[in-house]
Design an enzyme around this catalytic site. Structure first.
Site, PDB file in Angstrom:
ATOM      1  N   ASN A  10       0.855  -1.180   0.000  1.00 19.04           N
ATOM      2  CA  ASN A  10       0.000   0.000   0.000  1.00 19.04           C
ATOM      3  C   ASN A  10       0.896   1.237   0.000  1.00 19.04           C
ATOM      4  O   ASN A  10       1.506   1.565   1.015  1.00 19.04           O
ATOM      5  CB  ASN A  10      -0.879  -0.051   1.257  1.00 19.04           C
ATOM      6  CG  ASN A  10      -1.878   1.078   1.320  1.00 19.04           C
ATOM      7  OD1 ASN A  10      -1.769   2.057   0.568  1.00 19.04           O
ATOM      8  ND2 ASN A  10      -2.841   0.952   2.216  1.00 19.04           N
ATOM      9  N   ARG A  91      -2.692  -1.860  -3.342  1.00 21.62           N
ATOM     10  CA  ARG A  91      -3.834  -0.981  -3.137  1.00 21.62           C
ATOM     11  C   ARG A  91      -3.640   0.227  -4.050  1.00 21.62           C
ATOM     12  O   ARG A  91      -2.604   0.892  -4.005  1.00 21.62           O
ATOM     13  CB  ARG A  91      -3.906  -0.526  -1.685  1.00 21.62           C
ATOM     14  CG  ARG A  91      -5.071   0.399  -1.473  1.00 21.62           C
ATOM     15  CD  ARG A  91      -4.869   1.323  -0.307  1.00 21.62           C
ATOM     16  NE  ARG A  91      -5.836   2.402  -0.396  1.00 21.62           N
ATOM     17  CZ  ARG A  91      -5.603   3.638  -0.026  1.00 21.62           C
ATOM     18  NH1 ARG A  91      -4.438   3.972   0.473  1.00 21.62           N
ATOM     19  NH2 ARG A  91      -6.529   4.554  -0.144  1.00 21.62           N
ATOM     20  N   HIS A 181     -12.636   4.332  -0.060  1.00 18.73           N
ATOM     21  CA  HIS A 181     -12.814   3.344   1.017  1.00 18.73           C
ATOM     22  C   HIS A 181     -13.606   2.124   0.531  1.00 18.73           C
ATOM     23  O   HIS A 181     -14.190   1.394   1.321  1.00 18.73           O
ATOM     24  CB  HIS A 181     -13.558   3.943   2.244  1.00 18.73           C
ATOM     25  CG  HIS A 181     -12.797   5.023   2.944  1.00 18.73           C
ATOM     26  ND1 HIS A 181     -13.396   6.166   3.402  1.00 18.73           N
ATOM     27  CD2 HIS A 181     -11.498   5.127   3.284  1.00 18.73           C
ATOM     28  CE1 HIS A 181     -12.505   6.940   3.980  1.00 18.73           C
ATOM     29  NE2 HIS A 181     -11.333   6.330   3.919  1.00 18.73           N
ATOM     30  N   ARG A 240      -9.642  17.024   6.771  1.00 16.65           N
ATOM     31  CA  ARG A 240     -10.304  17.481   5.541  1.00 16.65           C
ATOM     32  C   ARG A 240     -11.628  18.168   5.875  1.00 16.65           C
ATOM     33  O   ARG A 240     -12.337  17.747   6.785  1.00 16.65           O
ATOM     34  CB  ARG A 240     -10.576  16.316   4.592  1.00 16.65           C
ATOM     35  CG  ARG A 240      -9.324  15.639   4.075  1.00 16.65           C
ATOM     36  CD  ARG A 240      -9.675  14.664   2.954  1.00 16.65           C
ATOM     37  NE  ARG A 240      -8.551  13.817   2.630  1.00 16.65           N
ATOM     38  CZ  ARG A 240      -8.542  12.490   2.792  1.00 16.65           C
ATOM     39  NH1 ARG A 240      -9.601  11.872   3.261  1.00 16.65           N
ATOM     40  NH2 ARG A 240      -7.472  11.796   2.482  1.00 16.65           N
ATOM     41  N   GLU A 388      -9.294  -4.134   5.343  1.00 18.58           N
ATOM     42  CA  GLU A 388      -9.053  -3.930   3.917  1.00 18.58           C
ATOM     43  C   GLU A 388      -7.954  -4.854   3.400  1.00 18.58           C
ATOM     44  O   GLU A 388      -8.013  -5.336   2.272  1.00 18.58           O
ATOM     45  CB  GLU A 388      -8.680  -2.458   3.659  1.00 18.58           C
ATOM     46  CG  GLU A 388      -9.867  -1.532   3.862  1.00 18.58           C
ATOM     47  CD  GLU A 388      -9.491  -0.119   4.257  1.00 18.58           C
ATOM     48  OE1 GLU A 388      -9.045   0.065   5.416  1.00 18.58           O
ATOM     49  OE2 GLU A 388      -9.637   0.792   3.434  1.00 18.58           O
TER      50      GLU A 388
END
Ligand code: AMP
Length: 403
Positions: A10, A91, A181, A240, A388
């Protein structure tokens, strides 16, 4: 069955997560997290056999990081040589409209990902760098697999993903909602199908981590989600802003002489909980709240309202036919206070919190998953840890076996 080794990689903008598994047992042999790639302060943490080892050396880019981590695998006798690895799962943040599922990477896949670099300018270049480097050091027979964060959301209907802007922005430039996601949502959807013993499920999944989003899942497929063209949209998050009036950008650039790039960077990295309270981690915000800090309380109320707003919207979009609201990721799994306040606020929808059940679920409590509403609740709410990595691993293994 023969034991085989698989890697899951990842690549973040300046980080690299690297895990080696033994299959089919899905046993994690080592997990390495490299941070500050490109800086002289670059370091990595190796986790294996219940031990944590920290090391540092300046690694100039992601391919140098991969080279070093491969050497770590050999030095730690986890593999004798690279040929022992039978597949690599990557990923990849963005698959644009090209991919609704994971794929074996070939030249066409690489060129498709390269064609949408502008949609993930921080994450796609390091991922491409890692894929290309791995292709040079490993045999062509070893499948490299791309698992996209956006793939799960490709099932959204047009009314969910088209923005109310000139339609040709979509046709010419790909301006639309993609959602992120997705790997987490896929994991939770499958887990809930098993737990509820249903072939397909309707869910509102709240993935509340440092990045946060919500997905409405209808018949086990994505129906709507809060993140957009990029992960900046939707919920207020740790750093964010989530949804804001887009005119703020031009206004603030004019007032401060910032460029759009600088202002957007602030919306990504200095806004959300951090922008309001100074802290981006829910735990630190709640600590400040307990000392009476007004801005921390404001930030918490804002994020709570932002979550409640989308749950309510998706409840209606799913015609009230919801098998469960599921909380997952760092804060969703562990922030008892946030879950309590969100679920309490959903009372007008007939959703009733079971306070004691909620208090008992977190990684530092007795239970890590389960129901947090009472039997009378019109819609049940659950906590379910996401995974994940296991999705990336299993996709890679399945594709490798069918290769
Ligand atoms: P993730 O991105 O899924 O790893 O989630 C990380 C975020 O989850 C952190 O930045 C925290 O804000 C939040 N988090 C993790 N543990 C807790 C906890 N025990 N209580 C509240 N928030 C937590």
């Amino acid at each position: 069955m023969e034991k085989e080794k698989y890697l899951v990689v990842n690549a973040g903008s300046s980080s690299l997560k690297f895990s080696l598994y033994e299959m089919p047992a899905q046993e994690e042999l080592v997990n390495v997290y490299v941070e500050k790639i490109g800086s002289k302060d670059c370091f990595w943490t190796l986790k294996m056999n219940g031990e944590k080892i920290k090391k540092n050396a300046p690694l100039k880019d992601h391919s140098e990081a991969v080279e070093k981590m491969m050497q770590e695998l050999i030095d730690n006798k986890l593999i004798e040589n690279i040929n022992e690895i039978k597949g690599v799962g990557h990923r990849v943040l963005h698959g644009g409209e090209f991919y609704a599922e994971s794929v074996k990477i070939d030249d066409e896949v690489l060129s498709n990902i390269e064609s949408i670099i502008d949609l993930g300018p921080l994450h796609l270049p390091p991922a491409i760098n890692v894929i290309k480097y791995m292709q040079t050091i490993m045999s062509k027979d070893v499948p490299q697999v791309a698992v996209f964060d956006t793939a799960f959301h490709q099932s959204m209907p047009k009314e969910s993903y088209i923005y109310p802007v000139p339609y040709e922005w979509y046709e010419k430039y790909g301006v639309r909602k993609y959602g992120f996601h997705g790997t987490s949502y896929r994991y939770i959807t499958k887990t809930m199908e098993e737990k509820l013993n249903k072939k397909t499920v309707n869910l509102i999944i709240c993935h509340i981590g440092s990045g946060a989003s919500i997905a409405a899942v209808k018949d086990s497929k994505c129906f709507n989600t809060t993140m957009g063209l990029t992960p900046l949209a939707g919920l207020m998050m740790g750093t964010r802003s989530g949804d804001i009036d887009p005119s703020i950008l031009e206004y603030i650039c004019k007032k401060t002489n910032m460029t759009i790039k600088e202002a957007t960077n602030i919306l990504n990295k200095e806004s959300g909980l951090k922008g309001i309270s100074g802290e981006n981690d829910f735990r630190d915000v709640e600590e400040l709240m307990s000392k009476g800090d007004e801005k921390a309380t404001l930030a918490f109320e804002m994020i709570k309202n932002s979550i409640v707003k989308f749950i309510s919207q998706y409840y209606i979009e799913l015609d009230g036919e919801v098998d469960g609201i599921v909380f997952t990721a760092g804060a969703g799994e562990n922030d008892i206070d946030l879950r309590r306040e969100v679920v309490k606020k959903l009372k007008p929808l007939g959703i009733i919190l079971d306070e004691e059940a909620n208090d008992n679920i977190a990684k530092f409590r007795t239970q890590k998953s389960g129901l947090i509403t009472t039997p009378e609740s019109k819609v049940p709410a659950y906590v379910e840890p996401t995974d994940e990595e296991s999705v990336i691993l299993m996709d890679t293994y399945t594709i490798a076996k069918n290769n």
